[in-house]
Motif scaffolding. Structure first.
Motif: not given
Length: 453
Positions: A171-174, A204-205, A309-312, A404-405
């Motif tokens: 997986t890759d969120g950032g 993380f949507g 990220w932190s809210t997810g 992450y961008p």
């Protein structure tokens, strides 16, 4: 380098090798190496050999299910796998749940006949860019076990790099596919958001993607052809690609417009990394691509990324049982608490910044077919640390500003190995394309990979 999937399937077809032999080789490598590397959190040798024998029969009878039939493969322990627990590196998840559902990624691999060896390690909930967790401990880099694999798909990267399986999916969120690919010297691809269906939806949507982790760009394309098949459980999934990624990866890229940004205009890059990447970019120019040094023109979106990220993370952790705060990774606990401080307005502002960044990159790609950068500005550092020891950094995203961008913009981005430092540590080069141009990114990557071989 170990045998690639494309080489294996040719050997299966000719009878020079068999799925049982390849699977036993992978299991032997796990037995020999994983005690030190800690790439796997679950290995099911009995099941793997059973799958391999069934695949061997299909190949012998001339009816393989797909080009991945019989290829030893691992799955990051973030994807649901029927019959195996998905603990996500956490002590807070009950291993005794039913575990009776496959994620889309797992389902496609099973349908293809890939031999599923087991599940690879992840930091807790895949929250950071190195791979250690309270549940499974530290995962180490096969190139130098004193170093980190990166993360969060570090178990997958280590497994592929060490020959403990030929393919993996992360997986890759950032940056979580590309960072460990760079640190371990393999190929890692984050395709356009929605190209590989996901279920259940990630907290993380829109940042979260799935991606192949392999030994070659051809293997990556081969895997994407399977993983990108439709699944109705992801309402954000893209329509099927009208082509074959493996074929598209062989297209002629002469004349394509390449923007080379060595630092995005604001990143401090290790001099060795910078020099190795610049040498690889010079090869692209010699191959007939039109290379221009150009920064995309955005400032570091770190603050907006960290809100998203932190809210997810906080949303996910709020569903955990009471008392979980004493069990989770201390760094994740800090992110949990930080995420709870953000308001809906904060989230919407970060979302607006993400959208503006996507629009900016859309305009940039009207002038350039791909953007090339280093994958990570530093080589792998000491294992067991979230940030390089002795640095003034305070969080993992600060040392991976190139990745992450492009989660925020949802663009396809691949890391391929382009050299090693004087200490023998791998360096990755990142190729980024406009949304939906996965085929172009693969073609440029394969062209450069071939030239560097």
């Amino acid at each position: 380098m170990s045998t690639t999937a494309t080489e294996l399937i040719k050997a299966y077809a000719s009878g020079e090798s068999s799925p049982v032999e390849a699977t036993q080789d992978a299991l032997d490598a796990i037995k020999a190496k994983d005690g030190e590397l800690n790439a796997y959190c679950l290995v099911d040798a009995e099941s793997a050999l059973r799958q391999a024998k069934a695949s061997e029969t299909r190949w012998r009878e001339g009816g393989p299910l797909s080009p991945l039939d019989g290829v030893p493969t691992s799955i990051k322990d973030m994807f649901l796998t029927e019959g195996w627990p998905t603990l996500r590196g956490s002590k807070c998840i009950d291993p005794n749940l039913p575990w009776d559902v496959d994620s889309p990624v797992t389902a496609r691999l099973r349908e293809s006949g890939a031999v599923l060896l087991g599940k690879t390690t992840t930091p807790e909930l895949a929250w950071k860019a190195v791979t250690d967790s309270p549940l499974t401990g530290i995962t180490r880099n096969p190139v130098d076990p004193s170093k980190t694999t990166g993360g969060s798909s570090g178990g997958s990267a280590a497994a592929v790099a060490a020959g403990m399986g030929v393919l993996s999916v992360g997986t890759d969120g950032g940056g979580s596919v590309r960072i460990p690919a760079s640190f371990c010297g393999i190929v890692g691809f984050k395709p356009t958001h929605g190209r590989i269906p996901l279920f259940p939806a990630s907290p993380f949507g829109p940042l979260s993607h799935a991606g192949p982790m392999t030994l070659s760009v051809a293997d990556t394309a081969l895997m994407l052809d399977i993983l990108s098949r439709p699944d109705h459980r992801d309402p954000a999934a893209l329509p099927p690609y009208q082509g074959i990624y493996l074929d598209a990866s062989e297209r002629d890229v002469t004349g394509l417009r390449v923007a080379f940004s060595p630092d995005l205009g604001y990143v401090n890059v290790d001099p060795e990394v910078a020099a190795i990447v610049a040498e690889a970019v010079a090869v692209l120019e010699k191959l007939g691509l039109n290379v221009t040094r150009s920064d995309p023109g955005f400032t570091d979106p770190l603050d907006a990324f960290e809100v998203l990220w932190s809210t997810g993370a906080a949303q996910w952790l709020e569903t955990f049982p009471a008392g979980s705060d004493v069990l989770v990774d201390p760094g994740l606990l800090g992110m949990w608490r930080k995420g709870l401080t953000h308001s809906a307005a904060d989230y919407l502002e970060a979302t607006a910044i993400r959208a503006a960044l996507g629009i900016l990159m859309g305009e940039f790609h009207s002038r350039f077919d791909v953007l090339v950068t280093p994958t990570v500005p530093i080589p792998a550092f000491e294992a067991g640390h979230d940030i390089p020891p002795g640095s003034a950094l305070t969080g993992w995203p600060q040392w991976t500003p190139f990745t992450y961008p492009f989660n925020m913009t949802q663009q396809p981005a691949i890391s391929i190995p382009v050299g090693v430092t004087g200490a023998g540590l791998p360096v990755g080069l990142q190729i980024v394309g406009p949304r939906h141009a996965d085929d172009v990114v693969l073609a440029v990557a394969r062209t450069l990979e071939s030239a560097l071989a």
